[in-house]
Scaffold this motif. Structure first.
Motif, PDB file in Angstrom:
ATOM      1  N   ARG A   1     -13.779 -43.399  54.444  1.00  0.00           N
ATOM      2  CA  ARG A   1     -13.854 -44.858  54.511  1.00  0.00           C
ATOM      3  C   ARG A   1     -14.165 -45.347  55.932  1.00  0.00           C
ATOM      4  O   ARG A   1     -14.414 -46.540  56.129  1.00  0.00           O
ATOM      5  CB  ARG A   1     -12.513 -45.466  54.078  1.00  0.00           C
ATOM      6  CG  ARG A   1     -12.157 -45.150  52.644  1.00  0.00           C
ATOM      7  CD  ARG A   1     -10.788 -45.711  52.277  1.00  0.00           C
ATOM      8  NE  ARG A   1     -10.473 -45.428  50.887  1.00  0.00           N
ATOM      9  CZ  ARG A   1      -9.349 -45.805  50.288  1.00  0.00           C
ATOM     10  NH1 ARG A   1      -8.423 -46.471  50.970  1.00  0.00           N
ATOM     11  NH2 ARG A   1      -9.145 -45.510  49.024  1.00  0.00           N
TER      12      ARG A   1
ATOM     13  N   ASP B   1     -14.209 -46.380  45.844  1.00  0.00           N
ATOM     14  CA  ASP B   1     -14.447 -46.846  44.474  1.00  0.00           C
ATOM     15  C   ASP B   1     -13.690 -48.156  44.259  1.00  0.00           C
ATOM     16  O   ASP B   1     -12.661 -48.409  44.893  1.00  0.00           O
ATOM     17  CB  ASP B   1     -14.075 -45.784  43.434  1.00  0.00           C
ATOM     18  CG  ASP B   1     -12.591 -45.493  43.392  1.00  0.00           C
ATOM     19  OD1 ASP B   1     -11.984 -45.354  44.479  1.00  0.00           O
ATOM     20  OD2 ASP B   1     -12.032 -45.408  42.295  1.00  0.00           O
TER      21      ASP B   1
ATOM     22  N   ASP C   1     -12.304 -41.608  41.982  1.00  0.00           N
ATOM     23  CA  ASP C   1     -11.887 -41.304  43.356  1.00  0.00           C
ATOM     24  C   ASP C   1     -12.670 -40.120  43.921  1.00  0.00           C
ATOM     25  O   ASP C   1     -13.069 -40.129  45.088  1.00  0.00           O
ATOM     26  CB  ASP C   1     -10.386 -40.998  43.410  1.00  0.00           C
ATOM     27  CG  ASP C   1      -9.543 -42.266  43.418  1.00  0.00           C
ATOM     28  OD1 ASP C   1      -9.976 -43.268  44.029  1.00  0.00           O
ATOM     29  OD2 ASP C   1      -8.457 -42.258  42.824  1.00  0.00           O
TER      30      ASP C   1
ATOM     31  N   SER D   1     -11.396 -50.059  42.482  1.00  0.00           N
ATOM     32  CA  SER D   1     -10.296 -50.088  41.522  1.00  0.00           C
ATOM     33  C   SER D   1      -9.517 -51.392  41.615  1.00  0.00           C
ATOM     34  O   SER D   1      -8.993 -51.885  40.637  1.00  0.00           O
ATOM     35  CB  SER D   1      -9.365 -48.893  41.744  1.00  0.00           C
ATOM     36  OG  SER D   1      -8.931 -48.835  43.085  1.00  0.00           O
TER      37      SER D   1
END
Ligand SMILES: [Mg+2]
Length: 319
Positions: free
Chosen positions: A144, A205, A73, A207
């Motif tokens: 983002r 990332d 993160d 995940s």
């Protein structure tokens, strides 16, 4: 052993001595110094046995993974890791388990210069919570929300290895044992994330899988994207699996890759090769940001791939 002894025995002195730690483990609080001109990047993750890791996961690998997901993160923000805190819920006191867990945690902490500055232990079903703290120059954290139409979509490393491990390991497929390392010991792309400050316009990332996580970038940025599945970077096992089954959900929608997905203007793409070399991690352009909303994934023959589901939903039906 009291709780205090447990923390002192296994978790004191984890990671390097850092001059910005005025006081670490052992008091009511840690005292930490954030240098002026830097912002603190903070993220917390909980891993629950049976949900986020297999019950037979080695404690040493678990110690690695619980810190790795937090560092991933920080990488996705372009932040440099600094400190971590750890809350452990354990079904029973098991010195050998704790020792191995602390080894896995310490080793990754040392690799990334992270000092463990506090912790808590309780009794209950096995669950691990790690909060990570990183530093990033003021205003340079990669959010983002910065993707714009016409920009390129890129991913690091290879996709789907962890997802394929999750598919095969429960069936005791010994041929999949070498994929276990990608599931249980992900390498957070910290150097690449930091190198992408000022280059990437948006980053996350992976995940929960490419489709779900890129979806978060698209939503935050108010854009759409088109991905060419033939461009996805696949390891040989996943490439073989996709070729044999035609099932793209493993590289597109399975989670736990902990690679980085980011966007950048096409005129900056010439820096990607150098960034990848310096950070020791391959980077691949897999598609473009488009006007509109939503993600379109094109199969190698140009047809639209229809996802069955995107990413892991912890609360199905809860919207
Ligand atoms: Mg994340």
């Amino acid at each position: 052993l009291s709780e205090f002894d447990l923390i002192r025995t296994h978790f004191r002195g984890v990671g390097p001595l850092r001059p910005d730690v005025a006081l670490g483990v052992g008091d009511d609080c840690a005292l930490l110094r954030v240098p002026s001109g830097l912002e603190l990047a903070v993220s917390i993750d909980t891993l629950v046995c049976g949900v986020h890791f297999l019950p037979d996961c080695e404690p040493e690998a678990l110690g690695h993974k619980c810190l790795a997901v937090g560092l991933s993160d920080l990488a996705a923000m372009g932040a440099e890791p600094a400190w971590a805190t750890l809350a452990l819920t354990l079904p029973r006191r098991d010195e050998a388990w704790l020792h191995a867990f602390a080894q896995g945690f310490s080793s990754l902490a040392a690799d990334h210069g992270v000092a463990l500055v506090g912790g808590d232990t309780t009794r209950g079903p096995l669950s691990i919570t790690v909060q990570v703290h990183g530093l990033v120059p003021q205003g340079q954290g990669v959010r983002r929300s910065g993707a714009r139409p016409g920009q390129l979509v890129c991913v690091s490393g290879t996709l789907g290895d962890a997802g394929l491990a999750l598919l095969r390991l429960p069936a005791r497929d010994s041929a999949a044992e070498h994929l276990r390392v990608r599931l249980e010991r992900p390498q957070p792309r910290v150097a690449l994330g930091m190198a992408l400050r000022g280059v990437a316009t948006a980053m996350i990332d992976l995940s929960d899988g490419l489709a779900a996580d890129l979806g978060h970038i698209l939503e935050a940025s108010g854009v759409g994207a088109e991905i060419r599945l033939a461009e996805l970077p696949l390891g040989s096992d996943v490439a073989e699996y996709v070729a044999r089954t035609g099932d793209w959900s493993v590289p597109v929608a399975a989670g736990d890759d902990y690679e980085l997905c980011f966007t950048l203007p096409p005129e900056r793409s010439s820096v990607l090769g150098g960034l990848a070399r310096r950070s020791g991690c391959a980077v691949r352009v897999v598609g473009e940001v488009t006007r509109g909303t939503g993600l379109r994934c094109l199969l190698p023959d140009g047809a639209l791939w229809a996802p069955v589901e995107t990413g892991y939903n912890h609360f199905p039906g809860a919207g």
